[in-house]
Design a protein around this motif. Sequence first.
Motif, PDB file in Angstrom:
ATOM      1  N   ALA A  53      -0.611  -6.614  -6.466  1.00 25.13           N
ATOM      2  CA  ALA A  53       0.402  -5.543  -6.236  1.00 25.13           C
ATOM      3  C   ALA A  53       0.992  -5.379  -7.415  1.00 25.13           C
ATOM      4  O   ALA A  53       2.088  -4.338  -7.425  1.00 25.13           O
ATOM      5  CB  ALA A  53       1.238  -5.744  -5.153  1.00 25.13           C
ATOM      6  N   GLY A  54       0.915  -5.897  -8.571  1.00 28.98           N
ATOM      7  CA  GLY A  54       1.732  -5.558  -9.813  1.00 28.98           C
ATOM      8  C   GLY A  54       3.037  -6.329 -10.068  1.00 28.98           C
ATOM      9  O   GLY A  54       3.801  -5.910 -10.857  1.00 28.98           O
ATOM     10  N   GLY A  55       3.012  -7.670  -9.434  1.00 24.65           N
ATOM     11  CA  GLY A  55       4.083  -8.578  -9.721  1.00 24.65           C
ATOM     12  C   GLY A  55       4.265  -8.788 -11.132  1.00 24.65           C
ATOM     13  O   GLY A  55       3.155  -9.224 -11.710  1.00 24.65           O
TER      14      GLY A  55
ATOM     15  N   LYS B 202       0.861  -1.115   0.114  1.00 24.51           N
ATOM     16  CA  LYS B 202       0.058   0.105  -0.151  1.00 24.51           C
ATOM     17  C   LYS B 202       0.732   1.336  -0.060  1.00 24.51           C
ATOM     18  O   LYS B 202       0.355   2.273  -0.496  1.00 24.51           O
ATOM     19  CB  LYS B 202      -0.825  -0.099   1.251  1.00 24.51           C
ATOM     20  N   PHE B 203       1.864   1.050   0.585  1.00 24.24           N
ATOM     21  CA  PHE B 203       2.985   2.373   0.585  1.00 24.24           C
ATOM     22  C   PHE B 203       3.890   2.072  -0.591  1.00 24.24           C
ATOM     23  O   PHE B 203       5.127   2.701  -0.463  1.00 24.24           O
ATOM     24  CB  PHE B 203       3.729   2.311   1.863  1.00 24.24           C
ATOM     25  N   LYS B 204       3.468   1.461  -1.582  1.00 24.60           N
ATOM     26  CA  LYS B 204       4.314   1.170  -2.955  1.00 24.60           C
ATOM     27  C   LYS B 204       5.701   0.697  -3.030  1.00 24.60           C
ATOM     28  O   LYS B 204       6.521   0.984  -3.726  1.00 24.60           O
ATOM     29  CB  LYS B 204       4.303   2.689  -3.509  1.00 24.60           C
ATOM     30  N   ALA B 205       5.845  -0.404  -1.937  1.00 29.66           N
ATOM     31  CA  ALA B 205       6.929  -1.172  -2.054  1.00 29.66           C
ATOM     32  C   ALA B 205       7.344  -1.874  -3.172  1.00 29.66           C
ATOM     33  O   ALA B 205       6.204  -2.262  -4.081  1.00 29.66           O
ATOM     34  CB  ALA B 205       6.946  -2.195  -1.128  1.00 29.66           C
ATOM     35  N   ASP B 206       8.283  -2.064  -3.771  1.00 29.98           N
ATOM     36  CA  ASP B 206       8.478  -2.519  -5.180  1.00 29.98           C
ATOM     37  C   ASP B 206       8.475  -4.048  -5.172  1.00 29.98           C
ATOM     38  O   ASP B 206       9.194  -4.914  -4.316  1.00 29.98           O
ATOM     39  CB  ASP B 206       9.845  -1.971  -5.537  1.00 29.98           C
ATOM     40  N   VAL B 207       7.477  -4.615  -5.824  1.00 28.82           N
ATOM     41  CA  VAL B 207       7.366  -6.231  -5.896  1.00 28.82           C
ATOM     42  C   VAL B 207       8.086  -6.874  -7.097  1.00 28.82           C
ATOM     43  O   VAL B 207       7.877  -7.973  -7.186  1.00 28.82           O
ATOM     44  CB  VAL B 207       5.912  -6.672  -5.811  1.00 28.82           C
ATOM     45  N   ASN B 208       8.802  -6.054  -7.684  1.00 30.85           N
ATOM     46  CA  ASN B 208       9.357  -6.383  -8.887  1.00 30.85           C
ATOM     47  C   ASN B 208      10.955  -6.371  -8.834  1.00 30.85           C
ATOM     48  O   ASN B 208      11.546  -5.690  -9.746  1.00 30.85           O
ATOM     49  CB  ASN B 208       8.881  -5.885 -10.190  1.00 30.85           C
ATOM     50  N   TYR B 209      11.542  -7.157  -7.858  1.00 27.31           N
ATOM     51  CA  TYR B 209      13.047  -7.121  -7.760  1.00 27.31           C
ATOM     52  C   TYR B 209      13.488  -8.577  -7.612  1.00 27.31           C
ATOM     53  O   TYR B 209      12.479  -9.359  -7.332  1.00 27.31           O
ATOM     54  CB  TYR B 209      13.772  -6.508  -6.914  1.00 27.31           C
ATOM     55  N   PRO B 210      14.721  -8.945  -8.264  1.00 24.69           N
ATOM     56  CA  PRO B 210      15.187 -10.493  -8.511  1.00 24.69           C
ATOM     57  C   PRO B 210      14.885 -11.312  -7.166  1.00 24.69           C
ATOM     58  O   PRO B 210      15.441 -10.838  -6.157  1.00 24.69           O
ATOM     59  CB  PRO B 210      16.573 -10.407  -8.911  1.00 24.69           C
TER      60      PRO B 210
END
Length: 388
Positions: free
Chosen positions: A117-119, A89-97
Amino acid sequence: MTGDLVDAAKRGGQALKGYIAKYSQEVFQTELEEALDASIKLNLPAAAITLLQYVVSSNCLALATRPLETALQLDSDKDARKFCKMLTKFKADVNYPGLLANVVADHPNLLPLFLTAGGNFDEHGVEALVRAAECGQLVAARRLVNQRVNIHAFDNERRMNPLQAAIFSCDKEMVHFLLTHGADINAPAYQDGGLTALQLALFNGSLETARYLLRKGADVFAPPALLNGRTVLEAVCTLADNDQARADLCHKLLYAGAPVNRPGMKPSSEYDEIENNYDDNDCISCARTPTQLASALGQLEALKMLLERGADVNEAPADEYGRTALQAAACSETPHPDLIHFLLERGADVHAEPAVLGGVTALQGAAIAEKQEHFAVANLLKDATPEG
């Protein structure tokens, strides 16, 4: 200071701002990020929310472990979900290796949350599917396949595709699921240290799986990986237990036409630790053909079958620390006189030239071992030597 920041954050935004104002010369971004990390580890959601609302990014780039990863290390699915929802909700990046792979391994039920969340399953789905196959997470594997994750692609870190990962973990149910959803049973081995599905099942000792793969059309002719690979016969020769099962499978592979020798008659890049001739605590690598490998491991029945199928009893050793079949048998940590008898009867050359680098003759190999069991081997070799 981390503890004081967490304590202030627990009391709310004003308390946190007051603490930061009071100690402004000492409070840096790293301390604030460490406070968020501690809040998650201690399961203090109120403190975490305050920190996120006022002073800290949800990604905490100064830390070695990002907050989402810390949340996934929590034991409870409920607690992990609570913090993961908060952070996204606080825009944590879910797309890192590696993140989606960790979700699958630690809390697979959270996979839909990361999808929402946009994975990016196109970019990171393969490593997640390989991890699901490796960990036996069938529900997660289904979700990933339904997201059209490429079931054929390799995870470069693990050097496997999903089917190979399932075989590595001896998960028959996962193997069946992947094959019924289009996995290629004959996908090539990863070119550095990889194995095909059948090579891996044989090397792993998963004999039932190997038989299943053969029934499903696994290719016994599949070439080994370019580096550190194994043919199917090299793989089956590495099995340490169950001689009869190994012999049966060796028969089956040979009957199916598995080539005895490698493409171009090259030695195997199968690596085993061999006692160094000069330092007992050091180990060296040795490239060997299936026949040389079977001899080194004392596998008489496998050796007989290989020679009956046209293998040369005097195959040349690899240039670096290579061994002929007889040299390999004589150097073996546990020598097998009956196997050496057989090799001599089949014309193994006692005087075969040693490898250019680190090579030994058969008699030298037995003498260097200096163990009681090798005296009989040395005598056998001397008796087979015209000068002896």
